[in-house]
Design a protein around this motif. Sequence first.
Motif, PDB file in Angstrom:
ATOM      1  N   HIS A 195       0.847  -1.191   0.000  1.00  0.00           N
ATOM      2  CA  HIS A 195       0.000   0.000   0.000  1.00  0.00           C
ATOM      3  C   HIS A 195       0.884   1.244   0.000  1.00  0.00           C
ATOM      4  CE1 HIS A 195       0.442   1.025   4.396  1.00  0.00           C
ATOM      5  NE2 HIS A 195       0.792  -0.241   4.432  1.00  0.00           N
ATOM      6  N   HIS A 196       0.392   2.284  -0.663  1.00  0.00           N
ATOM      7  CA  HIS A 196       1.100   3.557  -0.782  1.00  0.00           C
ATOM      8  C   HIS A 196       0.084   4.654  -0.514  1.00  0.00           C
ATOM      9  CE1 HIS A 196       4.403   1.364  -2.792  1.00  0.00           C
ATOM     10  NE2 HIS A 196       3.415   0.678  -3.361  1.00  0.00           N
ATOM     11  N   SER A 197       0.409   5.579   0.396  1.00  0.00           N
ATOM     12  CA  SER A 197      -0.562   6.614   0.768  1.00  0.00           C
ATOM     13  C   SER A 197       0.150   7.735   1.515  1.00  0.00           C
ATOM     14  CB  SER A 197      -1.682   6.008   1.620  1.00  0.00           C
ATOM     15  OG  SER A 197      -1.152   5.326   2.745  1.00  0.00           O
ATOM     16  N   ASN A 198      -0.621   8.543   2.222  1.00  0.00           N
ATOM     17  CA  ASN A 198      -0.086   9.682   2.971  1.00  0.00           C
ATOM     18  C   ASN A 198      -0.066   9.395   4.469  1.00  0.00           C
ATOM     19  OD1 ASN A 198       0.294  11.660   0.773  1.00  0.00           O
ATOM     20  ND2 ASN A 198      -1.922  11.416   0.528  1.00  0.00           N
ATOM     21  N   THR A 199       0.725  10.178   5.185  1.00  0.00           N
ATOM     22  CA  THR A 199       0.877   9.967   6.629  1.00  0.00           C
ATOM     23  C   THR A 199       0.375  11.183   7.398  1.00  0.00           C
ATOM     24  OG1 THR A 199       2.811   8.562   6.271  1.00  0.00           O
ATOM     25  CG2 THR A 199       2.503   9.462   8.488  1.00  0.00           C
ATOM     26  N   LEU A 200      -0.582  10.949   8.283  1.00  0.00           N
ATOM     27  CA  LEU A 200      -1.049  11.990   9.194  1.00  0.00           C
ATOM     28  C   LEU A 200      -0.021  12.166  10.313  1.00  0.00           C
ATOM     29  CD1 LEU A 200      -4.842  11.133   9.668  1.00  0.00           C
ATOM     30  CD2 LEU A 200      -3.921  13.272   8.747  1.00  0.00           C
ATOM     31  N   LEU A 201       0.340  13.401  10.607  1.00  0.00           N
ATOM     32  CA  LEU A 201       1.302  13.652  11.671  1.00  0.00           C
ATOM     33  C   LEU A 201       0.581  13.862  12.997  1.00  0.00           C
ATOM     34  CD1 LEU A 201       3.772  16.019   9.772  1.00  0.00           C
ATOM     35  CD2 LEU A 201       3.851  13.520  10.033  1.00  0.00           C
ATOM     36  N   GLU A 202       1.184  13.325  14.042  1.00  0.00           N
ATOM     37  CA  GLU A 202       0.580  13.425  15.369  1.00  0.00           C
ATOM     38  C   GLU A 202       1.637  13.759  16.412  1.00  0.00           C
ATOM     39  OE1 GLU A 202       0.154   9.167  17.202  1.00  0.00           O
ATOM     40  OE2 GLU A 202      -0.527   9.057  15.113  1.00  0.00           O
ATOM     41  N   GLU A 203       1.168  14.279  17.516  1.00  0.00           N
ATOM     42  CA  GLU A 203       2.064  14.631  18.628  1.00  0.00           C
ATOM     43  C   GLU A 203       1.276  14.581  19.923  1.00  0.00           C
ATOM     44  OE1 GLU A 203       4.469  18.586  20.072  1.00  0.00           O
ATOM     45  OE2 GLU A 203       4.580  18.064  17.930  1.00  0.00           O
ATOM     46  N   ASP A 204       1.818  13.875  20.909  1.00  0.00           N
ATOM     47  CA  ASP A 204       1.172  13.749  22.215  1.00  0.00           C
ATOM     48  C   ASP A 204      -0.267  13.247  22.095  1.00  0.00           C
ATOM     49  OD1 ASP A 204       3.493  14.737  23.466  1.00  0.00           O
ATOM     50  OD2 ASP A 204       2.824  16.814  23.216  1.00  0.00           O
ATOM     51  N   GLY A 205      -0.466  12.290  21.190  1.00  0.00           N
ATOM     52  CA  GLY A 205      -1.779  11.661  21.085  1.00  0.00           C
ATOM     53  C   GLY A 205      -2.824  12.457  20.347  1.00  0.00           C
ATOM     54  N   ARG A 206      -2.391  13.525  19.661  1.00  0.00           N
ATOM     55  CA  ARG A 206      -3.351  14.344  18.908  1.00  0.00           C
ATOM     56  C   ARG A 206      -2.794  14.662  17.526  1.00  0.00           C
ATOM     57  NH1 ARG A 206      -7.639  15.714  21.700  1.00  0.00           N
ATOM     58  NH2 ARG A 206      -7.566  15.545  23.978  1.00  0.00           N
ATOM     59  N   LEU A 207      -3.699  14.873  16.577  1.00  0.00           N
ATOM     60  CA  LEU A 207      -3.282  15.236  15.226  1.00  0.00           C
ATOM     61  C   LEU A 207      -2.746  16.659  15.226  1.00  0.00           C
ATOM     62  CD1 LEU A 207      -6.194  13.737  13.069  1.00  0.00           C
ATOM     63  CD2 LEU A 207      -4.022  12.677  13.738  1.00  0.00           C
ATOM     64  N   GLY A 209      -2.540  18.541  12.563  1.00  0.00           N
ATOM     65  CA  GLY A 209      -3.130  19.335  11.491  1.00  0.00           C
ATOM     66  C   GLY A 209      -2.260  19.374  10.248  1.00  0.00           C
ATOM     67  N   HIS A 210      -1.255  18.496  10.207  1.00  0.00           N
ATOM     68  CA  HIS A 210      -0.351  18.451   9.063  1.00  0.00           C
ATOM     69  C   HIS A 210      -0.250  17.025   8.534  1.00  0.00           C
ATOM     70  CE1 HIS A 210       0.987  22.572   9.641  1.00  0.00           C
ATOM     71  NE2 HIS A 210       1.107  22.312  10.938  1.00  0.00           N
ATOM     72  N   VAL A 211       0.096  16.926   7.259  1.00  0.00           N
ATOM     73  CA  VAL A 211       0.333  15.652   6.608  1.00  0.00           C
ATOM     74  C   VAL A 211       1.768  15.655   6.107  1.00  0.00           C
ATOM     75  CG1 VAL A 211      -0.569  16.543   4.410  1.00  0.00           C
ATOM     76  CG2 VAL A 211      -0.490  14.080   4.801  1.00  0.00           C
ATOM     77  N   ALA A 212       2.426  14.510   6.188  1.00  0.00           N
ATOM     78  CA  ALA A 212       3.818  14.427   5.757  1.00  0.00           C
ATOM     79  C   ALA A 212       3.938  14.737   4.265  1.00  0.00           C
ATOM     80  CB  ALA A 212       4.372  13.045   6.064  1.00  0.00           C
ATOM     81  N   GLU A 213       4.997  15.447   3.927  1.00  0.00           N
ATOM     82  CA  GLU A 213       5.288  15.782   2.536  1.00  0.00           C
ATOM     83  C   GLU A 213       6.358  14.820   1.992  1.00  0.00           C
ATOM     84  OE1 GLU A 213       3.767  18.203   0.816  1.00  0.00           O
ATOM     85  OE2 GLU A 213       2.700  19.269   2.416  1.00  0.00           O
ATOM     86  N   PRO A 214       6.405  14.561   0.688  1.00  0.00           N
ATOM     87  CA  PRO A 214       5.467  15.055  -0.317  1.00  0.00           C
ATOM     88  C   PRO A 214       4.148  14.292  -0.277  1.00  0.00           C
ATOM     89  CG  PRO A 214       7.042  13.581  -1.338  1.00  0.00           C
ATOM     90  CD  PRO A 214       7.485  13.737   0.088  1.00  0.00           C
ATOM     91  N   ILE A 215       3.094  14.939  -0.679  1.00  0.00           N
ATOM     92  CA  ILE A 215       1.778  14.319  -0.672  1.00  0.00           C
ATOM     93  C   ILE A 215       1.620  13.405  -1.882  1.00  0.00           C
ATOM     94  CG2 ILE A 215      -0.688  14.829  -0.986  1.00  0.00           C
ATOM     95  CD1 ILE A 215      -0.268  17.286   0.785  1.00  0.00           C
ATOM     96  N   LEU A 216       1.056  12.244  -1.625  1.00  0.00           N
ATOM     97  CA  LEU A 216       0.757  11.323  -2.715  1.00  0.00           C
ATOM     98  C   LEU A 216      -0.565  11.756  -3.337  1.00  0.00           C
ATOM     99  CD1 LEU A 216       1.136   7.445  -2.697  1.00  0.00           C
ATOM    100  CD2 LEU A 216      -0.735   8.588  -3.891  1.00  0.00           C
ATOM    101  N   GLY A 217      -0.494  12.315  -4.530  1.00  0.00           N
ATOM    102  CA  GLY A 217      -1.682  12.799  -5.228  1.00  0.00           C
ATOM    103  C   GLY A 217      -1.771  12.231  -6.622  1.00  0.00           C
ATOM    104  N   ARG A 218      -2.353  12.998  -7.503  1.00  0.00           N
ATOM    105  CA  ARG A 218      -2.631  12.530  -8.870  1.00  0.00           C
ATOM    106  C   ARG A 218      -1.376  12.110  -9.612  1.00  0.00           C
ATOM    107  NH1 ARG A 218      -6.879  15.558 -12.892  1.00  0.00           N
ATOM    108  NH2 ARG A 218      -6.422  14.436 -14.833  1.00  0.00           N
ATOM    109  N   ASN A 219      -0.359  12.942  -9.608  1.00  0.00           N
ATOM    110  CA  ASN A 219       0.880  12.626 -10.323  1.00  0.00           C
ATOM    111  C   ASN A 219       1.583  11.419  -9.721  1.00  0.00           C
ATOM    112  OD1 ASN A 219       0.485  14.800 -12.030  1.00  0.00           O
ATOM    113  ND2 ASN A 219       1.745  16.190 -10.827  1.00  0.00           N
ATOM    114  N   ALA A 220       1.546  11.323  -8.381  1.00  0.00           N
ATOM    115  CA  ALA A 220       2.221  10.220  -7.711  1.00  0.00           C
ATOM    116  C   ALA A 220       1.525   8.889  -7.987  1.00  0.00           C
ATOM    117  CB  ALA A 220       2.283  10.481  -6.213  1.00  0.00           C
ATOM    118  N   LYS A 221       0.208   8.911  -8.156  1.00  0.00           N
ATOM    119  CA  LYS A 221      -0.500   7.671  -8.483  1.00  0.00           C
ATOM    120  C   LYS A 221      -0.062   7.160  -9.855  1.00  0.00           C
ATOM    121  CE  LYS A 221      -4.656   7.936  -5.638  1.00  0.00           C
ATOM    122  NZ  LYS A 221      -6.082   7.605  -5.575  1.00  0.00           N
TER     123      LYS A 221
END
Length: 297
Positions: A195-207, A209-221
């Motif tokens: 599987h290939h996808s994006n990673t939600l970032l978390e800290e101290d048990g909470r999100l 509000g950021h996603v790891a870069e680079p984002i897997l989107g249309r071009n990456a698919k």
Amino acid sequence: MDHVLTLVAPRGGLATTALQAARDALATIGATAGTPDWLSADEAADLPFAGLAADQAEAAARAALDGQPIDLIAQATTGRRKRLLIADMDSTIVTSETLDELAGQAGIKDQIAAITKRAMNGELNFEDALRERVGRLKGLGVDALDRTWAETVLMPGARELVATMRANGARCALVSGGFTFFTGRVAALVGFHEHHSNTLLEEDGRLTGHVAEPILGRNAKLATLKRLAAEEGIGLDATLAVGDGANDLDMIQAAGLGVAYHAKPVVAAAARARVEHTDLRALLFAQGYRGAAFAGV
């Protein structure tokens, strides 16, 4: 016969009269149509034909069936069976948009779903829309991910699709603009090799509000489709890609069999093949597999 038209209906919904109507339509515009071959009784059948382009045959049969809930896929008979499956996850392998459902845990599902709908219809840049949606989840406890997963449902036919293709030597990859928390679980449950996808970032048990870069989107698919095909030593004509959103369109158009699955209008209009009435089993019938031979049932 060098081409085949596959007709698939909801189980029990494919009548011989529909097959005959399609056969007559092909003959009317100059094709030589063979004897129908049932792949699954009253559900799916192949109609071999020659002397006509695939898109012409499909259009003629669709007109003859006059709105009946039957999916049609016409293609050359050579190379029907694909050796690589690339599948989107949300609204394709699972029935929901997992990010929208996660937002429901924060009480903002309607807000997020409105952005998702526009992004999936190609009205917004996917990467920017993802950052915006994830940003609105800042502070949400990560336990919300588990609650969302508990309510996630597989699309009918998902297990059969992957298990049957795997059993016949195909590599199966889940490629999603969603998140590893979900894709990892879906891949394990359904049987994808990877599987290939994006990673939600978390800290101290909470999100955060950021996603790891680079984002897997249309071009990456699209890039993933090409990379995996190269790793398998096959051409893109030996690949199958399926999805429903605008970020899936490039890989759908590049694949040997690209399927818009219950897709957004912009995707359905641009894809060579589409499934609108039936489930993921249709992708197996399109490859000539018989229902009795499906794995994972």
